[in-house]
Design a protein around this motif. Structure first.
Motif, PDB file in Angstrom:
ATOM      1  N   GLU A  86      68.191  21.323 108.642  1.00  0.00           N
ATOM      2  CA  GLU A  86      68.716  21.563 109.985  1.00  0.00           C
ATOM      3  C   GLU A  86      67.937  20.785 111.051  1.00  0.00           C
ATOM      4  O   GLU A  86      68.529  20.274 112.009  1.00  0.00           O
ATOM      5  CB  GLU A  86      68.641  23.069 110.268  1.00  0.00           C
ATOM      6  N   LEU A  87      66.624  20.675 110.877  1.00  0.00           N
ATOM      7  CA  LEU A  87      65.768  20.052 111.890  1.00  0.00           C
ATOM      8  C   LEU A  87      65.432  18.598 111.585  1.00  0.00           C
ATOM      9  O   LEU A  87      64.727  17.950 112.365  1.00  0.00           O
ATOM     10  CB  LEU A  87      64.467  20.854 112.023  1.00  0.00           C
ATOM     11  N   SER A  88      65.913  18.086 110.474  1.00  0.00           N
ATOM     12  CA  SER A  88      65.574  16.733 110.053  1.00  0.00           C
ATOM     13  C   SER A  88      66.239  15.677 110.931  1.00  0.00           C
ATOM     14  O   SER A  88      67.452  15.705 111.151  1.00  0.00           O
ATOM     15  CB  SER A  88      65.998  16.518 108.596  1.00  0.00           C
ATOM     16  N   GLU A 100      74.728  20.760 111.574  1.00  0.00           N
ATOM     17  CA  GLU A 100      75.479  21.714 112.390  1.00  0.00           C
ATOM     18  C   GLU A 100      75.910  22.925 111.568  1.00  0.00           C
ATOM     19  O   GLU A 100      75.792  24.075 112.015  1.00  0.00           O
ATOM     20  CB  GLU A 100      76.696  21.034 112.998  1.00  0.00           C
ATOM     21  N   ALA A 101      76.400  22.685 110.357  1.00  0.00           N
ATOM     22  CA  ALA A 101      76.788  23.800 109.496  1.00  0.00           C
ATOM     23  C   ALA A 101      75.567  24.624 109.100  1.00  0.00           C
ATOM     24  O   ALA A 101      75.605  25.861 109.087  1.00  0.00           O
ATOM     25  CB  ALA A 101      77.494  23.269 108.252  1.00  0.00           C
ATOM     26  N   GLY A 102      74.472  23.938 108.776  1.00  0.00           N
ATOM     27  CA  GLY A 102      73.263  24.641 108.355  1.00  0.00           C
ATOM     28  C   GLY A 102      72.697  25.545 109.431  1.00  0.00           C
ATOM     29  O   GLY A 102      72.163  26.618 109.137  1.00  0.00           O
ATOM     30  N   ALA A 103      72.827  25.139 110.680  1.00  0.00           N
ATOM     31  CA  ALA A 103      72.300  25.945 111.782  1.00  0.00           C
ATOM     32  C   ALA A 103      73.046  27.261 111.943  1.00  0.00           C
ATOM     33  O   ALA A 103      72.550  28.177 112.610  1.00  0.00           O
ATOM     34  CB  ALA A 103      72.373  25.147 113.080  1.00  0.00           C
ATOM     35  N   GLN A 104      74.230  27.380 111.339  1.00  0.00           N
ATOM     36  CA  GLN A 104      75.015  28.597 111.454  1.00  0.00           C
ATOM     37  C   GLN A 104      74.839  29.531 110.252  1.00  0.00           C
ATOM     38  O   GLN A 104      75.474  30.592 110.189  1.00  0.00           O
ATOM     39  CB  GLN A 104      76.493  28.227 111.648  1.00  0.00           C
ATOM     40  N   VAL A 105      73.996  29.150 109.310  1.00  0.00           N
ATOM     41  CA  VAL A 105      73.740  29.992 108.142  1.00  0.00           C
ATOM     42  C   VAL A 105      72.783  31.118 108.524  1.00  0.00           C
ATOM     43  O   VAL A 105      71.661  30.875 108.981  1.00  0.00           O
ATOM     44  CB  VAL A 105      73.119  29.174 106.993  1.00  0.00           C
ATOM     45  N   ALA A 106      73.216  32.348 108.390  1.00  0.00           N
ATOM     46  CA  ALA A 106      72.358  33.530 108.543  1.00  0.00           C
ATOM     47  C   ALA A 106      71.466  33.418 109.782  1.00  0.00           C
ATOM     48  O   ALA A 106      71.941  33.171 110.879  1.00  0.00           O
ATOM     49  CB  ALA A 106      71.544  33.739 107.271  1.00  0.00           C
ATOM     50  N   HIS A 107      70.137  33.609 109.586  1.00  0.00           N
ATOM     51  CA  HIS A 107      69.155  33.552 110.664  1.00  0.00           C
ATOM     52  C   HIS A 107      68.025  32.613 110.264  1.00  0.00           C
ATOM     53  O   HIS A 107      67.831  32.315 109.079  1.00  0.00           O
ATOM     54  CB  HIS A 107      68.606  34.946 110.950  1.00  0.00           C
ATOM     55  N   GLY A 114      65.680  29.762 102.255  1.00  0.00           N
ATOM     56  CA  GLY A 114      66.851  29.343 101.487  1.00  0.00           C
ATOM     57  C   GLY A 114      66.948  27.838 101.394  1.00  0.00           C
ATOM     58  O   GLY A 114      66.496  27.104 102.277  1.00  0.00           O
ATOM     59  N   THR A 115      67.560  27.348 100.331  1.00  0.00           N
ATOM     60  CA  THR A 115      67.688  25.907 100.116  1.00  0.00           C
ATOM     61  C   THR A 115      69.143  25.461 100.243  1.00  0.00           C
ATOM     62  O   THR A 115      70.072  26.234  99.999  1.00  0.00           O
ATOM     63  CB  THR A 115      67.171  25.501  98.724  1.00  0.00           C
ATOM     64  N   VAL A 116      69.317  24.203 100.620  1.00  0.00           N
ATOM     65  CA  VAL A 116      70.662  23.639 100.714  1.00  0.00           C
ATOM     66  C   VAL A 116      71.326  23.637  99.346  1.00  0.00           C
ATOM     67  O   VAL A 116      72.467  24.089  99.170  1.00  0.00           O
ATOM     68  CB  VAL A 116      70.599  22.205 101.282  1.00  0.00           C
ATOM     69  N   VAL A 117      70.597  23.152  98.343  1.00  0.00           N
ATOM     70  CA  VAL A 117      71.149  23.078  96.989  1.00  0.00           C
ATOM     71  C   VAL A 117      71.419  24.473  96.432  1.00  0.00           C
ATOM     72  O   VAL A 117      72.413  24.689  95.729  1.00  0.00           O
ATOM     73  CB  VAL A 117      70.201  22.287  96.068  1.00  0.00           C
ATOM     74  N   GLY A 118      70.565  25.435  96.752  1.00  0.00           N
ATOM     75  CA  GLY A 118      70.788  26.795  96.280  1.00  0.00           C
ATOM     76  C   GLY A 118      72.093  27.369  96.783  1.00  0.00           C
ATOM     77  O   GLY A 118      72.832  28.029  96.037  1.00  0.00           O
ATOM     78  N   SER A 119      72.420  27.102  98.051  1.00  0.00           N
ATOM     79  CA  SER A 119      73.690  27.568  98.599  1.00  0.00           C
ATOM     80  C   SER A 119      74.864  26.897  97.891  1.00  0.00           C
ATOM     81  O   SER A 119      75.871  27.546  97.582  1.00  0.00           O
ATOM     82  CB  SER A 119      73.752  27.279 100.102  1.00  0.00           C
ATOM     83  N   VAL A 120      74.727  25.603  97.619  1.00  0.00           N
ATOM     84  CA  VAL A 120      75.786  24.880  96.914  1.00  0.00           C
ATOM     85  C   VAL A 120      75.969  25.437  95.506  1.00  0.00           C
ATOM     86  O   VAL A 120      77.090  25.699  95.057  1.00  0.00           O
ATOM     87  CB  VAL A 120      75.458  23.373  96.878  1.00  0.00           C
ATOM     88  N   ALA A 121      74.861  25.636  94.792  1.00  0.00           N
ATOM     89  CA  ALA A 121      74.939  26.110  93.410  1.00  0.00           C
ATOM     90  C   ALA A 121      75.427  27.555  93.328  1.00  0.00           C
ATOM     91  O   ALA A 121      76.080  27.939  92.351  1.00  0.00           O
ATOM     92  CB  ALA A 121      73.573  25.983  92.741  1.00  0.00           C
TER      93      ALA A 121
END
Length: 300
Positions: A86-88, A100-107, A114-121
């Motif tokens: 999100e901050l990269s 933009e999508a990542g910034a809307q995940v949970a808190h 949490g990881t990006v790949v973990g959400s995908v998997a």
């Protein structure tokens, strides 16, 4: 509740992690961020015999642009945190939709672990990041002890919380093409409360030609079907569009063929309605950003 007894393994390299998956198959689960897995284990919804913690595996936390055979992609390894993505600056520059999508995940505290790949998997049909990966024409990098393969995001998700992964495979990273010039993107969603999974969400990537009209578009939806899906009818209808009226007309096809999972948060018909409304909103914002680089409209 507490999880059922399990063995814990913390491999230091990828080969060791893959050996464990080959040995234990369906009895093993990979732990990266643990934001979904630990909760499900505590509720006894899943009871793996072995948990393979990959956080110490070298190289899986890489994030950056890679080049292969003359083409460049943005790659995120399996332990890259959602907050890091999100901050990269590289993600913001080359795949702003992912940020933009990542910034809307949970808190933020959830995204910090949490990881990006973990959400995908995990493949939750309502999750933001799988839909963003679809809209970005992303690839999923998969490894087993015997082989490695690359899977298009559209082929990776097979159903609610189901993917094309074999029991001895793990996702080692995801890749997305670098977003070209004269391209805008947007992710919009509706949630009952801030931080909840969206009732429905829409991701749009719009490329504009020299004539100011839409030359290409990709639209993906979450919370609108049994898995994250592409709205291909909308994509075809929006090519050549040059303004909001055309986007609304194209977005009317967003619900074509959808089979939403109804719940107390939204009926199937309500989710289809949201798919149309949010798709139009995402297209308008993505188009505005493509034609005006300084566009800062809040799509929500």
């Amino acid at each position: 509740m507490k999880p059922a007894p399990f063995e814990y393994a913390a491999p230091r390299d990828l080969d060791e992690a893959l050996d464990l998956l080959a040995e234990h198959g369906d009895d093993a689960r990979v732990l990266a961020g643990g934001q979904s897995l630990v909760r499900m284990m505590n509720a006894r919804q899943v009871s793996p015999a072995v948990v393979v913690d990959i956080n110490r595996v070298r190289g899986l936390d890489s994030l950056g642009v890679t080049s292969d055979n003359g083409s460049s992609t943005l790659r995120l390894g399996a332990t890259v945190r959602q907050r890091t993505s999100e901050l990269s600056g590289e993600v913001a520059a080359h795949a702003p939709l992912l940020a933009e999508a990542g910034a809307q995940v949970a808190h933020a505290p959830v995204r910090a672990r949490g990881t990006v790949v973990g959400s995908v998997a995990f493949a939750d049909p309502s999750a933001e990041l799988p839909a963003a990966l679809l809209a970005l024409d992303g690839l999923v990098k998969v490894r087993s002890r015997a082989a490695e393969r690359t899977v298009a995001a559209d082929d990776f998700f097979t159903g609610p919380f189901r993917t094309s992964l074999a029991p001895d495979e793990m996702v080692v990273g995801v890749e997305v093409p670098l977003t070209p010039g004269r391209t805008g993107s947007a992710f919009v969603e509706l949630t009952r409360r801030q931080g909840d999974l969206p009732v429905c969400g829409a991701a749009a990537v719009v490329g504009v030609g020299d004539d100011g009209r839409v030359a290409q578009a990709r639209v993906a939806l979450c919370g609108a079907d049994q898995r994250p899906v592409r709205a291909t009818a909308v994509e075809a209808a929006v090519v050549g569009a040059d303004g909001p009226a055309a986007f609304t007309e194209a977005a009317a096809r967003a619900a074509d063929g959808l089979e939403p999972i109804p719940s107390c948060h939204g009926s199937a018909d309500f989710r289809r309605h949201l798919a149309r409304v949010l798709t139009a909103r995402a297209l308008r914002t993505a188009f505005a950003r493509a034609t005006s680089p300084k566009e800062t409209t809040d799509a929500r």
